[in-house]
Structure formats: C-alpha cells, structure tokens
Design an enzyme around this catalytic site. Structure first.
Site, mmCIF file in Angstrom:
data_model
loop_
_atom_site.group_PDB
_atom_site.id
_atom_site.type_symbol
_atom_site.label_atom_id
_atom_site.label_comp_id
_atom_site.label_asym_id
_atom_site.label_seq_id
_atom_site.Cartn_x
_atom_site.Cartn_y
_atom_site.Cartn_z
ATOM 1 N N GLY A 133 26.666 58.977 -19.211
ATOM 2 C CA GLY A 133 25.299 58.559 -18.878
ATOM 3 C C GLY A 133 24.697 59.540 -17.893
ATOM 4 O O GLY A 133 25.425 60.308 -17.242
ATOM 5 N N GLN A 145 19.194 62.175 -11.099
ATOM 6 C CA GLN A 145 20.302 63.103 -10.856
ATOM 7 C C GLN A 145 19.930 64.555 -11.131
ATOM 8 O O GLN A 145 20.610 65.461 -10.663
ATOM 9 C CB GLN A 145 21.503 62.717 -11.728
ATOM 10 C CG GLN A 145 22.139 61.407 -11.304
ATOM 11 C CD GLN A 145 23.233 61.005 -12.269
ATOM 12 O OE1 GLN A 145 22.967 60.440 -13.316
ATOM 13 N NE2 GLN A 145 24.473 61.322 -11.922
ATOM 14 N N CYS A 204 30.946 59.084 -11.023
ATOM 15 C CA CYS A 204 29.552 59.528 -11.074
ATOM 16 C C CYS A 204 29.512 61.051 -11.014
ATOM 17 O O CYS A 204 30.194 61.651 -10.187
ATOM 18 C CB CYS A 204 28.772 58.938 -9.898
ATOM 19 S SG CYS A 204 27.036 59.404 -9.892
ATOM 20 N N LEU A 205 28.708 61.637 -11.876
ATOM 21 C CA LEU A 205 28.577 63.097 -11.886
ATOM 22 C C LEU A 205 27.980 63.606 -10.571
ATOM 23 O O LEU A 205 28.176 64.769 -10.224
ATOM 24 C CB LEU A 205 27.699 63.541 -13.068
ATOM 25 C CG LEU A 205 28.298 63.240 -14.446
ATOM 26 C CD1 LEU A 205 27.268 63.511 -15.538
ATOM 27 C CD2 LEU A 205 29.564 64.048 -14.683
ATOM 28 N N HIS A 248 24.732 51.241 -13.841
ATOM 29 C CA HIS A 248 24.965 52.404 -12.963
ATOM 30 C C HIS A 248 23.751 53.344 -12.994
ATOM 31 O O HIS A 248 23.275 53.786 -11.949
ATOM 32 C CB HIS A 248 26.249 53.101 -13.437
ATOM 33 C CG HIS A 248 26.592 54.384 -12.762
ATOM 34 N ND1 HIS A 248 27.706 54.536 -11.962
ATOM 35 C CD2 HIS A 248 25.988 55.601 -12.777
ATOM 36 C CE1 HIS A 248 27.750 55.774 -11.510
ATOM 37 N NE2 HIS A 248 26.730 56.457 -11.993
ATOM 38 N N GLU A 249 23.237 53.608 -14.196
ATOM 39 C CA GLU A 249 22.080 54.524 -14.323
ATOM 40 C C GLU A 249 20.817 53.898 -13.728
ATOM 41 O O GLU A 249 20.008 54.582 -13.103
ATOM 42 C CB GLU A 249 21.821 54.885 -15.792
ATOM 43 C CG GLU A 249 22.985 55.484 -16.560
ATOM 44 C CD GLU A 249 23.724 56.571 -15.840
ATOM 45 O OE1 GLU A 249 23.150 57.216 -14.937
ATOM 46 O OE2 GLU A 249 24.910 56.781 -16.165
ATOM 47 N N HIS A 284 20.680 54.436 -10.119
ATOM 48 C CA HIS A 284 20.200 55.782 -9.763
ATOM 49 C C HIS A 284 18.673 55.803 -9.668
ATOM 50 O O HIS A 284 18.111 56.434 -8.767
ATOM 51 C CB HIS A 284 20.629 56.820 -10.808
ATOM 52 C CG HIS A 284 22.023 57.354 -10.641
ATOM 53 N ND1 HIS A 284 22.451 57.999 -9.496
ATOM 54 C CD2 HIS A 284 23.083 57.367 -11.489
ATOM 55 C CE1 HIS A 284 23.715 58.387 -9.661
ATOM 56 N NE2 HIS A 284 24.134 58.007 -10.857
HETATM 57 O O1 GNR Z 1 30.190 59.812 -16.827
HETATM 58 C C1 GNR Z 1 30.122 58.748 -16.198
HETATM 59 N N1 GNR Z 1 31.119 57.829 -16.339
HETATM 60 C C2 GNR Z 1 31.035 56.542 -15.842
HETATM 61 C C3 GNR Z 1 32.190 55.786 -15.820
HETATM 62 C C4 GNR Z 1 32.173 54.490 -15.359
HETATM 63 C C5 GNR Z 1 30.992 53.939 -14.921
HETATM 64 C C6 GNR Z 1 29.826 54.682 -14.924
HETATM 65 C C7 GNR Z 1 29.844 55.971 -15.388
HETATM 66 S S1 GNR Z 1 28.390 56.903 -15.415
HETATM 67 C C8 GNR Z 1 29.007 58.501 -15.263
HETATM 68 C C9 GNR Z 1 27.895 59.525 -15.404
HETATM 69 C C10 GNR Z 1 26.920 59.346 -14.271
HETATM 70 O O2 GNR Z 1 27.128 59.682 -13.132
HETATM 71 N N2 GNR Z 1 25.812 58.742 -14.548
HETATM 72 O O3 GNR Z 1 24.925 58.483 -13.568
HETATM 73 NI NI NI Z 2 26.016 58.403 -11.722
#
Ligand code: GNR
Ligand code: NI
Length: 182
Positions: free
Chosen positions: A46, A51, A91-92, A134-135, A138
C-alpha cells in the site's frame, strides 16, 4: 511513469493532513500511476500520497500474491467497521520496523472514487482491511508507530536517524537513494 521518493519518519511532512481531491483529472491519474510504480518497486502492499509528499486524499494498495491487482482510492471513507484484529504492521516510511497493533477493525466497508472519479464501495477484511486503515491514517498525518509506547517510538526514531546518518556518509548508498548531494 515515475518512481517517487518516500518520506521517512520522523519527517514532519508525514504529519500533514491531506486535502480532499476536488476533481479526479489526469494529474490525479498520473499520481496514482506513479504511486503504484513506487509501491511495487519498494516493494509494498500500500502507499498513501502523503508518503510521496503529495497532500491529497489518494491511496493505492495491492495485497494480491502476484502483485497484479492494483487498487486506487480517492477521497476514501470508512462507512462501516466491525470486529478487532491484531496484525504485525510495517511501513515504507518507517523502514525495517515491524510491530503488532491491536487497534484495527477486522472488517471495513470503504466508499471512495475510482481513477475515473466514479464512486464505488468495497468490503475488505484480512490484510486489505488492515492496509486501508494504515493508509487512511497516513492521510491524517498518523503513523503506525503512534500506536506504540513513547519509549518504543523514541528508540525507533533514534535507530532510523542513526541509519540515515550512516547511509548519508556512504557514497554507494547515497547513489541508490535519490537524495540530493549538496
Ligand atoms: O508494505 C506495507 N506492508 C504493510 C504490512 C502490514 C500492515 C500495513 C502495511 S502497509 C505497508 C506499506 C506502507 O507503508 N503503506 O503506507
Ligand atoms: Ni505506511
């Protein structure tokens, strides 16, 4: 298409609240395509526009095994939620850090606009439900580490700052990132 630079914690720009998209035009479609390229290259499941330092309510995701099911959401809203789930998150923007969160809904119904500006609704569970929550955090300027203790968050910040310092003084590593060499 273009691969974009991903901001990393504790960059204050990750704290920006994204603004609604007023028209899903070609600039938004290009953003979606660039975000998908960036997400697949990372690799991640995601990515939120926040980001990549674009403060508009756009997110992309692909939780398929083959990474061949891209999803894009413009102005997403969670209109129903049900249950609780515990999942390990990463999270990236917080590279190399993984921790279990207990705050996510197990099932959600999302309403959004697609890449053509058409409204749609989607029911999600499992990893996709966690990823969308999660997104959407952000887009509010919130990171998964905000759910951890202050002690853990401080340790994570110090670890990433140290790694960045070491990366910054390493010529080959600097070449791989697209950080400007001043
Ligand atoms: O790549 C991602 N893996 C992930 C794993 C578990 C819960 C959420 C994520 S999102 C993350 C990519 C990211 O940072 N998206 O904002
Ligand atoms: Ni993230």
């Amino acid at each position: 298409m273009a691969k974009l630079t991903i901001l990393e914690f504790p960059d204050p720009r990750l704290r920006t609240r994204a603004a609604p998209v007023v028209a899903v035009d070609d600039s938004i479609r290009t953003l979606i395509d660039d975000m998908l390229e960036t997400m697949y290259a990372a690799p991640g499941i995601g990515l939120a526009a926040t980001q990549v330092n674009v403060h508009k309510r756009v997110l992309v995701a692909d939780v398929s095994q083959e990474q061949d099911r891209p999803l894009a959401f413009v102005n997403p809203e969670i209109i129903e939620r049900d249950g609780k789930t515990e999942a390990e998150e990463g999270c990236l923007s917080v590279p190399g850090i993984f921790d279990k969160l207990t705050t996510r809904s197990a099932r959600i119904r999302v309403r959004a606009l697609d890449r053509n500006g058409k409204p749609f609704e989607l029911d999600a569970d499992g990893l996709l439900a966690v990823c969308i929550q999660h997104e959407m955090d952000h887009l509010e300027g919130k990171l998964f580490v905000d759910y951890l203790s202050e002690l853990k968050r401080t340790r994570i910040r110090k670890k990433l700052e140290k790694e960045r310092r070491e990366r910054g003084s390493h010529p080959a590593a600097r070449e791989r990132s697209n950080a400007p060499v001043i």
